[in-house]
Design a protein around this motif. Sequence first.
Motif, mmCIF file in Angstrom:
data_model
loop_
_atom_site.group_PDB
_atom_site.id
_atom_site.type_symbol
_atom_site.label_atom_id
_atom_site.label_comp_id
_atom_site.label_asym_id
_atom_site.label_seq_id
_atom_site.Cartn_x
_atom_site.Cartn_y
_atom_site.Cartn_z
ATOM 1 N N THR A 80 0.933 -1.107 -0.157
ATOM 2 C CA THR A 80 -0.004 0.103 0.046
ATOM 3 C C THR A 80 0.785 1.206 -0.049
ATOM 4 O O THR A 80 0.390 2.283 -0.288
ATOM 5 N N ASN A 81 2.032 1.140 0.664
ATOM 6 C CA ASN A 81 3.110 2.172 0.664
ATOM 7 C C ASN A 81 2.239 3.606 1.691
ATOM 8 O O ASN A 81 2.352 4.590 1.593
ATOM 9 N N HIS A 82 1.491 2.991 2.385
ATOM 10 C CA HIS A 82 0.760 3.927 3.328
ATOM 11 C C HIS A 82 1.445 4.072 4.770
ATOM 12 O O HIS A 82 1.757 2.855 5.199
ATOM 13 N N ILE A 83 1.574 5.325 5.338
ATOM 14 C CA ILE A 83 2.085 5.765 6.511
ATOM 15 C C ILE A 83 1.216 6.314 7.553
ATOM 16 O O ILE A 83 0.660 7.220 7.034
ATOM 17 N N GLY A 84 0.897 5.423 8.453
ATOM 18 C CA GLY A 84 0.332 6.233 9.797
ATOM 19 C C GLY A 84 1.318 6.577 10.545
ATOM 20 O O GLY A 84 1.894 5.913 11.129
ATOM 21 N N LEU A 85 1.322 7.951 10.827
ATOM 22 C CA LEU A 85 2.352 8.481 11.599
ATOM 23 C C LEU A 85 2.078 9.464 12.768
ATOM 24 O O LEU A 85 1.176 10.362 12.466
ATOM 25 N N TYR A 86 2.335 9.052 13.920
ATOM 26 C CA TYR A 86 1.875 10.110 14.876
ATOM 27 C C TYR A 86 2.625 11.518 14.782
ATOM 28 O O TYR A 86 3.873 11.597 14.260
ATOM 29 N N VAL A 87 2.042 12.587 15.046
ATOM 30 C CA VAL A 87 2.520 13.920 14.676
ATOM 31 C C VAL A 87 3.280 14.590 16.099
ATOM 32 O O VAL A 87 2.455 14.602 17.025
ATOM 33 N N PRO A 88 4.362 15.142 15.987
ATOM 34 C CA PRO A 88 4.887 15.711 17.295
ATOM 35 C C PRO A 88 4.010 16.731 17.722
ATOM 36 O O PRO A 88 3.739 17.744 16.775
ATOM 37 N N PHE A 89 3.647 16.785 18.942
ATOM 38 C CA PHE A 89 2.987 17.983 19.396
ATOM 39 C C PHE A 89 3.598 19.284 19.601
ATOM 40 O O PHE A 89 3.904 19.658 20.800
ATOM 41 N N GLU A 90 3.973 19.800 18.640
ATOM 42 C CA GLU A 90 4.839 20.945 18.560
ATOM 43 C C GLU A 90 4.597 21.885 17.387
ATOM 44 O O GLU A 90 3.916 21.275 16.495
ATOM 45 N N LYS A 91 4.982 22.842 17.424
ATOM 46 C CA LYS A 91 4.635 23.932 16.140
ATOM 47 C C LYS A 91 5.356 23.414 15.050
ATOM 48 O O LYS A 91 6.530 22.717 15.144
ATOM 49 N N PRO A 92 4.758 23.538 13.521
ATOM 50 C CA PRO A 92 3.610 24.164 13.376
ATOM 51 C C PRO A 92 2.424 23.298 13.564
ATOM 52 O O PRO A 92 1.071 23.785 13.413
ATOM 53 N N PHE A 93 2.588 22.033 14.163
ATOM 54 C CA PHE A 93 1.455 21.056 13.920
ATOM 55 C C PHE A 93 0.332 21.368 15.062
ATOM 56 O O PHE A 93 -0.858 21.173 14.763
ATOM 57 N N CYS A 94 0.859 21.601 16.307
ATOM 58 C CA CYS A 94 -0.221 21.877 17.134
ATOM 59 C C CYS A 94 -0.848 23.298 17.488
ATOM 60 O O CYS A 94 -1.282 23.796 18.554
ATOM 61 N N ASP A 95 -0.820 24.018 16.324
ATOM 62 C CA ASP A 95 -1.406 25.372 16.353
ATOM 63 C C ASP A 95 -2.900 25.204 16.786
ATOM 64 O O ASP A 95 -3.650 24.004 16.384
ATOM 65 N N GLU A 96 -3.563 26.256 17.581
ATOM 66 C CA GLU A 96 -4.921 25.894 18.035
ATOM 67 C C GLU A 96 -5.756 26.121 16.798
ATOM 68 O O GLU A 96 -6.969 25.590 16.845
ATOM 69 N N SER A 97 -5.432 26.722 15.742
ATOM 70 C CA SER A 97 -6.247 26.494 14.522
ATOM 71 C C SER A 97 -6.690 25.323 13.809
ATOM 72 O O SER A 97 -7.410 25.190 13.373
ATOM 73 N N ILE A 98 -5.809 24.384 14.469
ATOM 74 C CA ILE A 98 -5.976 23.048 13.792
ATOM 75 C C ILE A 98 -6.425 22.101 15.176
ATOM 76 O O ILE A 98 -7.453 21.415 14.851
ATOM 77 N N ILE A 99 -6.065 22.190 16.151
ATOM 78 C CA ILE A 99 -6.558 21.258 17.320
ATOM 79 C C ILE A 99 -7.767 21.832 17.938
ATOM 80 O O ILE A 99 -8.501 21.054 18.483
ATOM 81 N N ALA A 100 -8.087 22.927 17.784
ATOM 82 C CA ALA A 100 -9.258 23.751 18.370
ATOM 83 C C ALA A 100 -9.966 24.551 17.310
ATOM 84 O O ALA A 100 -10.448 25.707 17.516
#
Length: 275
Positions: free
Chosen positions: A72-92
């Motif tokens: 499948t070449n599919h990757i499920g990857l946990y995202v580090p809870f740090e910028k820019p990923f954990c911006d409140e515009s994403i999680i809230a």
Amino acid sequence: MKLSAEELASGKLKPETIELAVQLIRINGYVLFEEVMPRTQVELLNSHMGDQLTSFMVKNNFSLEEGFHDGTNHIGLYVPFEKPFCDESIIANPFVLDVVEQILGSDCLLTYFASNTSMPKGTQPQKVHADMGARFGDQCEANLPITNLVVNYPLVDVTLENGPMEVWSGGTHLHPDKWYSSNAHDKSVLAEHMQSFKAVMTAGSIMIRDDRMWHRGTPNRSDKPRTNIALIYSLAAAVHHPGGIQIPQETYDSFSDKTKRLVRNERIGVPAIQN
């Protein structure tokens, strides 16, 4: 569905939009808000996800040419809870919470923070599946209320060529609970005889879906990864164990009270996960 210019400017959904979105999720299994997030933010996220994927591929000796994860070449990857990923515009995100809280309640929890990527040169689709297993094994003959909503943020334009999610909507989330157990009917066999569609969408769109809706990843025929950020919000009363999202203390301290409440069950004060 497209949000109005007024909604995009105010960051608030109209009551009639919330009602329509809620009913679409309840009846059809999902709702899609088209092209909501700024393209510059999405491109920044995709660039950082590219670094995460490169590191992960090297660490695990994965080869696109040889293939991995059953082709499948599919990757499920946990995202580090740090910028820019954990911006409140994403999680809230206010558009997301307007809908999620209407279904799960204002005390709902963020319980999952990860990504799904269809990498190039995959040769096989994933098996048709739901993201949730049966809560009562083979015992429950009733359809149960929604307890988890998955929110996907595509970081690139999703086309028919680059591995879109294939979706079986319109009722696959409405079966009795036992249909989601390991002993249930083989979804892949049934799905061959059912109507589906490939979820084409622009970068920065938002899909909110019942985690029981049947779906699968498809092969990416392009030369670039197709990534989306994947979050899960859960009914607080249905969560009976501590969360697994690792949140640095300084990150948690910087959040609004609203966001702190969303992540209150997670591992606060722990360094962000590193891939």
